[in-house]
Design an enzyme around this catalytic site. Sequence first.
Site, PDB file in Angstrom:
ATOM      1  CB  ALA A  60      62.139  52.243  22.627  1.00 48.06           C
ATOM      2  N   GLY A 103      59.024  53.009  26.412  1.00 48.60           N
ATOM      3  CA  GLY A 103      60.273  53.373  27.068  1.00 48.60           C
ATOM      4  C   GLY A 103      60.216  54.742  27.712  1.00 48.60           C
ATOM      5  CD  GLU A 106      59.798  49.998  30.244  1.00 49.43           C
ATOM      6  OE1 GLU A 106      59.753  48.881  30.803  1.00 49.43           O
ATOM      7  OE2 GLU A 106      60.252  50.173  29.092  1.00 49.43           O
ATOM      8  CD  GLU A 126      56.407  48.914  26.366  1.00 46.07           C
ATOM      9  OE1 GLU A 126      57.280  49.671  26.807  1.00 46.07           O
ATOM     10  OE2 GLU A 126      55.219  48.936  26.787  1.00 46.07           O
TER      11      GLU A 126
END
Length: 243
Positions: A60, A103, A106, A126
Amino acid sequence: MTLRIDRGDDRVVAALDRPRVRNAIDQATIDELHELCAELEASPRILILTGAGGVFASGADIAELRARRAADARRGINTAAFARVRALPMPVIAAIDGPALGGGAELAYAADIRIGTPAARIGNPEAALGIIAAAGATWRLPQLVGEARAAELLFTGRVLDADEALAWGLLSAIHPADRLLPAAHELADRIAANDPRAVRHTKTALRAAPDAHPAIELELQAELFESPEKERRMTAFLERRTR
């Protein structure tokens, strides 16, 4: 635009393309993923997800993530988009070259099939950034690699190389970088050769909750047993066998 999209009759290739930030997933990327999902929900086709420039997605966008607060977390910004990718009617193939982290990992977990190159790297760091992997890793990763291995990856932030990811089942195959997209298209070709409705129903059954089985298969099969395409394909098979 953060996604480069190539549309075909039976498939769409979407490449994350933010080279200055190693394809980090920002709000614009999420918005474009939602737009693409809306298109594929209305007109189901196979989706091939990849990244430009030898990177799938570095995670992210940290600059955006740092500014987010509790209300943003509860909105599930990435979670909702990745869930929508996962729920697409036709299969999703993630073609991973280079890092798929945070991210980015994911998003890859939301695919039905993941293939990679020898340079692929997959993991969720993370916790080192003071957050958790909250866009699918805590429930999809155990389904993919088992609870113990998922716990190790999420607690330590360890990043798997391509060979480890293959051994753990996160990747189903490794291809040279110049063969990655052709290999993804070959998978798509094999899927596209099948009855699209049968493929969609197979995906529905695969992602159904455990307590939905076996009833869901029986109902989906009942629908297919009445389809003209089943009659056509089985008749063609029997005619070929008797020649």
